[in-house]
Design a protein around this motif. Structure first.
Motif, PDB file in Angstrom:
ATOM      1  N   THR A  37     -56.035 -20.964  10.792  1.00 12.59           N
ATOM      2  CA  THR A  37     -57.265 -20.324  11.224  1.00 12.59           C
ATOM      3  C   THR A  37     -57.203 -18.858  10.835  1.00 12.59           C
ATOM      4  O   THR A  37     -56.233 -18.169  11.137  1.00 12.59           O
ATOM      5  N   ILE A  38     -58.234 -18.424  10.137  1.00 14.95           N
ATOM      6  CA  ILE A  38     -58.329 -17.047   9.656  1.00 14.95           C
ATOM      7  C   ILE A  38     -59.439 -16.337  10.427  1.00 14.95           C
ATOM      8  O   ILE A  38     -60.553 -16.858  10.518  1.00 14.95           O
ATOM      9  N   VAL A  39     -59.150 -15.154  10.944  1.00 14.27           N
ATOM     10  CA  VAL A  39     -60.172 -14.291  11.527  1.00 14.27           C
ATOM     11  C   VAL A  39     -60.401 -13.172  10.525  1.00 14.27           C
ATOM     12  O   VAL A  39     -59.454 -12.475  10.143  1.00 14.27           O
ATOM     13  N   ASN A  40     -61.641 -13.023  10.073  1.00 16.23           N
ATOM     14  CA  ASN A  40     -61.941 -12.089   8.995  1.00 16.23           C
ATOM     15  C   ASN A  40     -63.174 -11.252   9.347  1.00 16.23           C
ATOM     16  O   ASN A  40     -63.947 -11.629  10.227  1.00 16.23           O
ATOM     17  N   ASP A  41     -63.377 -10.162   8.622  1.00 16.84           N
ATOM     18  CA  ASP A  41     -64.532  -9.300   8.852  1.00 16.84           C
ATOM     19  C   ASP A  41     -65.726  -9.682   7.974  1.00 16.84           C
ATOM     20  O   ASP A  41     -66.765  -9.033   8.021  1.00 16.84           O
ATOM     21  N   HIS A  42     -65.569 -10.724   7.182  1.00 16.27           N
ATOM     22  CA  HIS A  42     -66.661 -11.246   6.349  1.00 16.27           C
ATOM     23  C   HIS A  42     -66.406 -12.730   6.116  1.00 16.27           C
ATOM     24  O   HIS A  42     -65.305 -13.217   6.336  1.00 16.27           O
ATOM     25  N   GLU A  43     -67.442 -13.424   5.685  1.00 11.93           N
ATOM     26  CA  GLU A  43     -67.271 -14.851   5.396  1.00 11.93           C
ATOM     27  C   GLU A  43     -66.340 -14.990   4.191  1.00 11.93           C
ATOM     28  O   GLU A  43     -66.587 -14.398   3.138  1.00 11.93           O
ATOM     29  N   PRO A  44     -65.275 -15.786   4.311  1.00 10.51           N
ATOM     30  CA  PRO A  44     -64.267 -15.860   3.245  1.00 10.51           C
ATOM     31  C   PRO A  44     -64.602 -16.851   2.128  1.00 10.51           C
ATOM     32  O   PRO A  44     -63.771 -17.652   1.723  1.00 10.51           O
ATOM     33  N   LYS A  45     -65.820 -16.774   1.606  1.00  9.56           N
ATOM     34  CA  LYS A  45     -66.210 -17.693   0.520  1.00  9.56           C
ATOM     35  C   LYS A  45     -65.313 -17.583  -0.702  1.00  9.56           C
ATOM     36  O   LYS A  45     -64.892 -18.606  -1.243  1.00  9.56           O
ATOM     37  N   PRO A  46     -64.990 -16.366  -1.185  1.00  2.00           N
ATOM     38  CA  PRO A  46     -64.101 -16.280  -2.356  1.00  2.00           C
ATOM     39  C   PRO A  46     -62.743 -16.946  -2.100  1.00  2.00           C
ATOM     40  O   PRO A  46     -62.214 -17.615  -2.981  1.00  2.00           O
ATOM     41  N   LEU A  47     -62.221 -16.785  -0.895  1.00  2.00           N
ATOM     42  CA  LEU A  47     -60.951 -17.420  -0.551  1.00  2.00           C
ATOM     43  C   LEU A  47     -61.097 -18.937  -0.537  1.00  2.00           C
ATOM     44  O   LEU A  47     -60.228 -19.661  -1.038  1.00  2.00           O
ATOM     45  N   TYR A  48     -62.199 -19.433   0.009  1.00  2.00           N
ATOM     46  CA  TYR A  48     -62.449 -20.879   0.015  1.00  2.00           C
ATOM     47  C   TYR A  48     -62.430 -21.423  -1.415  1.00  2.00           C
ATOM     48  O   TYR A  48     -61.752 -22.408  -1.703  1.00  2.00           O
ATOM     49  N   TYR A  49     -63.156 -20.778  -2.324  1.00  2.00           N
ATOM     50  CA  TYR A  49     -63.223 -21.256  -3.705  1.00  2.00           C
ATOM     51  C   TYR A  49     -61.858 -21.163  -4.390  1.00  2.00           C
ATOM     52  O   TYR A  49     -61.474 -22.057  -5.156  1.00  2.00           O
ATOM     53  N   GLU A  50     -61.142 -20.111  -4.098  1.00  2.00           N
ATOM     54  CA  GLU A  50     -59.797 -19.951  -4.655  1.00  2.00           C
ATOM     55  C   GLU A  50     -58.873 -21.067  -4.165  1.00  2.00           C
ATOM     56  O   GLU A  50     -58.161 -21.695  -4.952  1.00  2.00           O
ATOM     57  N   MET A  51     -58.895 -21.324  -2.873  1.00  2.00           N
ATOM     58  CA  MET A  51     -58.041 -22.373  -2.304  1.00  2.00           C
ATOM     59  C   MET A  51     -58.440 -23.752  -2.860  1.00  2.00           C
ATOM     60  O   MET A  51     -57.576 -24.545  -3.214  1.00  2.00           O
ATOM     61  N   ALA A  52     -59.733 -24.015  -2.925  1.00  2.00           N
ATOM     62  CA  ALA A  52     -60.203 -25.313  -3.422  1.00  2.00           C
ATOM     63  C   ALA A  52     -59.776 -25.546  -4.868  1.00  2.00           C
ATOM     64  O   ALA A  52     -59.441 -26.669  -5.258  1.00  2.00           O
ATOM     65  N   ALA A  53     -59.759 -24.497  -5.667  1.00  2.00           N
ATOM     66  CA  ALA A  53     -59.423 -24.633  -7.090  1.00  2.00           C
ATOM     67  C   ALA A  53     -57.921 -24.660  -7.345  1.00  2.00           C
ATOM     68  O   ALA A  53     -57.468 -25.305  -8.292  1.00  2.00           O
ATOM     69  N   GLU A  54     -57.140 -23.985  -6.504  1.00  2.00           N
ATOM     70  CA  GLU A  54     -55.733 -23.765  -6.822  1.00  2.00           C
ATOM     71  C   GLU A  54     -54.725 -24.453  -5.909  1.00  2.00           C
ATOM     72  O   GLU A  54     -53.562 -24.588  -6.281  1.00  2.00           O
ATOM     73  N   VAL A  55     -55.147 -24.880  -4.726  1.00  2.00           N
ATOM     74  CA  VAL A  55     -54.187 -25.398  -3.744  1.00  2.00           C
ATOM     75  C   VAL A  55     -54.493 -26.865  -3.453  1.00  2.00           C
ATOM     76  O   VAL A  55     -55.430 -27.183  -2.718  1.00  2.00           O
ATOM     77  N   ASP A  56     -53.693 -27.756  -4.030  1.00  2.00           N
ATOM     78  CA  ASP A  56     -53.922 -29.195  -3.861  1.00  2.00           C
ATOM     79  C   ASP A  56     -53.850 -29.632  -2.400  1.00  2.00           C
ATOM     80  O   ASP A  56     -54.517 -30.580  -2.003  1.00  2.00           O
ATOM     81  N   ALA A  57     -53.047 -28.953  -1.597  1.00  2.00           N
ATOM     82  CA  ALA A  57     -52.855 -29.339  -0.202  1.00  2.00           C
ATOM     83  C   ALA A  57     -54.004 -28.893   0.701  1.00  2.00           C
ATOM     84  O   ALA A  57     -54.052 -29.268   1.871  1.00  2.00           O
ATOM     85  N   PHE A  58     -54.942 -28.096   0.186  1.00  2.00           N
ATOM     86  CA  PHE A  58     -56.075 -27.635   0.983  1.00  2.00           C
ATOM     87  C   PHE A  58     -57.102 -28.747   1.111  1.00  2.00           C
ATOM     88  O   PHE A  58     -57.586 -29.288   0.126  1.00  2.00           O
ATOM     89  N   ASP A  59     -57.460 -29.080   2.344  1.00  2.00           N
ATOM     90  CA  ASP A  59     -58.454 -30.119   2.635  1.00  2.00           C
ATOM     91  C   ASP A  59     -59.847 -29.475   2.686  1.00  2.00           C
ATOM     92  O   ASP A  59     -60.378 -29.167   3.759  1.00  2.00           O
ATOM     93  N   ALA A  60     -60.429 -29.245   1.519  1.00  2.00           N
ATOM     94  CA  ALA A  60     -61.705 -28.533   1.410  1.00  2.00           C
ATOM     95  C   ALA A  60     -62.842 -29.249   2.137  1.00  2.00           C
ATOM     96  O   ALA A  60     -63.779 -28.604   2.621  1.00  2.00           O
ATOM     97  N   ASP A  61     -62.766 -30.571   2.249  1.00  2.00           N
ATOM     98  CA  ASP A  61     -63.832 -31.324   2.916  1.00  2.00           C
ATOM     99  C   ASP A  61     -63.921 -31.004   4.405  1.00  2.00           C
ATOM    100  O   ASP A  61     -64.977 -31.176   5.016  1.00  2.00           O
TER     101      ASP A  61
END
Length: 76
Positions: free
Chosen positions: A32-56
């Protein structure tokens, strides 16, 4: 559940810290990440690069002008 308040981390170090923390999770756990903005760039980065990330099952909730809580689950 592991929670990181990245608002306290210098922006240049945030993604590295998040990736390292996520890598240390066991399968089925959620970061769980608490951030000062919506982490859309991080989501896209994780979805593209981290196989273990459950993007769904990624979720983000806005809890104010500068508080976004995002859940990054790890595949079981």
């Amino acid at each position: 559940m592991t929670t990181l308040d990245v608002r306290e981390i210098p922006p240049v170090d945030r993604h590295t810290t998040i990736h390292e923390t996520f890598a240390g999770l066991d399968p089925g756990e959620t970061l769980t990440i608490v951030n000062d903005h919506e982490p859309k760039p991080l989501y896209y980065e994780m979805a593209a690069e981290v196989d273990a990330f459950d993007a769904d099952n990624y979720r983000v909730e806005r809890e104010g002008d500068e508080r976004f809580v995002a859940k990054f689950p790890k595949v079981e």
